[in-house]
Design an enzyme around this catalytic site. Structure first.
Site, PDB file in Angstrom:
ATOM      1  N   LEU A  37     -21.661  50.024  10.183  1.00  0.00           N
ATOM      2  CA  LEU A  37     -20.240  49.362   9.669  1.00  0.00           C
ATOM      3  C   LEU A  37     -20.012  47.944  10.391  1.00  0.00           C
ATOM      4  O   LEU A  37     -20.221  47.971  11.549  1.00  0.00           O
ATOM      5  CB  LEU A  37     -19.052  50.181  10.111  1.00  0.00           C
ATOM      6  CG  LEU A  37     -19.237  51.546   9.145  1.00  0.00           C
ATOM      7  CD1 LEU A  37     -19.743  52.906  10.177  1.00  0.00           C
ATOM      8  CD2 LEU A  37     -17.827  51.951   8.943  1.00  0.00           C
TER       9      LEU A  37
ATOM     10  N   GLY B 206     -27.310  51.286  15.102  1.00  0.00           N
ATOM     11  CA  GLY B 206     -26.376  50.089  15.713  1.00  0.00           C
ATOM     12  C   GLY B 206     -25.271  50.003  14.806  1.00  0.00           C
ATOM     13  O   GLY B 206     -25.317  50.500  13.438  1.00  0.00           O
ATOM     14  N   ARG B 207     -24.309  49.129  15.152  1.00  0.00           N
ATOM     15  CA  ARG B 207     -23.161  48.920  14.673  1.00  0.00           C
ATOM     16  C   ARG B 207     -22.571  50.075  13.859  1.00  0.00           C
ATOM     17  O   ARG B 207     -22.226  50.220  12.911  1.00  0.00           O
ATOM     18  CB  ARG B 207     -23.573  47.893  13.359  1.00  0.00           C
ATOM     19  CG  ARG B 207     -23.961  46.460  13.837  1.00  0.00           C
ATOM     20  CD  ARG B 207     -24.131  45.783  12.822  1.00  0.00           C
ATOM     21  NE  ARG B 207     -24.375  44.132  13.230  1.00  0.00           N
ATOM     22  CZ  ARG B 207     -24.729  43.274  12.394  1.00  0.00           C
ATOM     23  NH1 ARG B 207     -24.514  43.292  10.968  1.00  0.00           N
ATOM     24  NH2 ARG B 207     -25.000  42.154  13.025  1.00  0.00           N
ATOM     25  N   ALA B 208     -22.322  51.245  14.760  1.00  0.00           N
ATOM     26  CA  ALA B 208     -21.816  52.533  14.324  1.00  0.00           C
ATOM     27  C   ALA B 208     -20.427  52.760  15.014  1.00  0.00           C
ATOM     28  O   ALA B 208     -20.537  53.924  15.574  1.00  0.00           O
ATOM     29  CB  ALA B 208     -23.047  53.493  14.645  1.00  0.00           C
TER      30      ALA B 208
END
Length: 388
Positions: A231, A252-254
């Site tokens: 996200l 990642g980007r979580a």
């Protein structure tokens, strides 16, 4: 503080289940009605589905099958960039090649990708998009809410297979110049780029609840069989309720939220989410962000909160102690819930009081929580499709 427990969300009459929107939007997306009282309709073709999604009519659109967009807009044969995230020497999975115009740090390789996945459907205002049972699937196509459109509910559908072997292969859900969006009880898997992404325009008031973000993949930028691009929340002026989601097997980007590239401002309330099997990082928080994180459970998460989050200028309140939980009482009217870690990395203490001050302005949008010890069992039992 508005209460949105599982029991209240799931207490529906038998006649309503799988026939229309289940429950009522809560948190920052409270008041979102989607298609409202519009009678449920089931499209008979891809063309009709797209027409209904994009028109100006309030609709309740039932997704009762797999709508497969693969090949409907042709394919592109070209050159993709191969970097270390493609070759994955010593990795446990294949990597992802990059669909892009330059390749300064890699080598060009031949690639073929599906065009439909890179061109999301622009959803009009006042839409409820609802899956029937466990049957509602959008394959090879994402959804985008943009152009000032608002009041959209996306519930109980599985979005999958958007060029998962390629970075920039497609995003599942895009919010860019939108408002009042409730994303609930969905599953997202096998996506080339982001599961959910906001553009540079505002995402507005958004609730992301009871979703399964499934990162298991054969093509991973982290070379570990776990999807990296989970996200990315960087909108102009955004308010997020992120609750009761199951985020697993990503790297990642979580989520990632905030940016120093614009004047973006974000308030994020993350409560009762289950982060599991993350071979990388969960929260990555940049400047111009106020993040209240409570009652989240991290199991086998390498990095629950990145080190750069602590130095980016972000304001974070992550409830690390009894005293910090009790400190919520005066500004918010309740005791915050601890976060819990099991077999995970460090949850560095951050208790920026400005977050509570900011949150006190939005008390009606703050939702109740369950005990953090109950999060894994409760979330897995309820998050995703077919669980309304």
């Amino acid at each position: 503080m508005k209460t949105a427990t599982f029991s209240t969300l799931l207490a529906l009459s038998a006649s309503a289940v799988n026939a229309q929107v289940s429950g009522t939007a809560f948190g920052f997306a409270a008041g979102t009605t989607g298609g409202g009282s519009a009678a449920p309709e089931t499209p008979s073709s891809i063309d009709e589905l797209v027409e209904w999604l994009t028109d100006d009519t309030a609709r309740t659109i039932m997704i009762d099958r797999t709508w497969d967009f693969t090949g409907t807009e042709g394919t592109t044969d070209g050159q993709c960039c191969s970097t270390r995230t493609t070759t994955c020497e010593g990795g446990t999975s294949a990597g992802q090649a990059w669909i892009q115009d330059t390749c300064d740090d890699g080598t060009w390789v031949s690639c073929t990708y599906d065009n439909a996945a890179k061109n999301p459907i622009n959803v009009g205002s006042n839409k409820s998009i609802v899956g029937v049972g466990s049957d509602g699937v959008l394959k090879g196509k994402g959804l985008r809410i943009t152009g000032g459109n608002s009041n959209v509910i996306i519930q109980n559908i599985h979005i999958t297979d958007l060029n998962p072997q390629y970075v920039w292969g497609g995003d599942a859900i895009t919010l860019d110049d939108a408002d009042l969006v409730w994303i609930d009880h969905n599953k997202i898997s096998l996506i080339g780029r982001q599961f959910i992404v906001s553009g540079w325009g505002k995402a507005g008031r958004v609730t992301i609840s009871n979703n399964e973000f499934d990162g298991v993949t054969d093509w991973s930028a982290g070379c570990n069989g776990k999807h990296y691009w989970t996200l990315l929340l960087i909108g102009e002026q955004d308010f997020y309720t992120f609750s009761d989601n199951w985020v697993h097997d990503v790297s990642g980007r979580a989520p990632h939220m905030g940016t120093d590239m614009t004047e973006s401002t974000i308030f994020f309330h993350g409560v009762n989410n289950y982060f599991q099997n993350i071979g990388g990082h969960a929260f990555d928080i940049d400047t111009n962000t106020w993040a209240l994180l409570e009652g989240n459970y991290f199991e086998s998460v390498d990095t629950p909160l990145t080190e750069t989050s602590l130095t980016s200028g972000a304001l974070i309140y992550n409830v690390p102690t009894v005293d910090s939980a009790s400190a919520c009482t005066s500004p918010l009217g309740y005791i915050c819930e601890w976060n819990r870690l099991a077999g995970s990395g460090t949850w560095t203490e951050r208790t920026d009081a400005d977050v509570l001050t900011m949150a006190s302005q939005y008390i009606d949008s703050l939702i109740d929580h369950i005990p953090v010890a109950d999060v894994p069992t409760t979330v897995v039992a309820n998050a995703g499709v077919g669980k309304l």
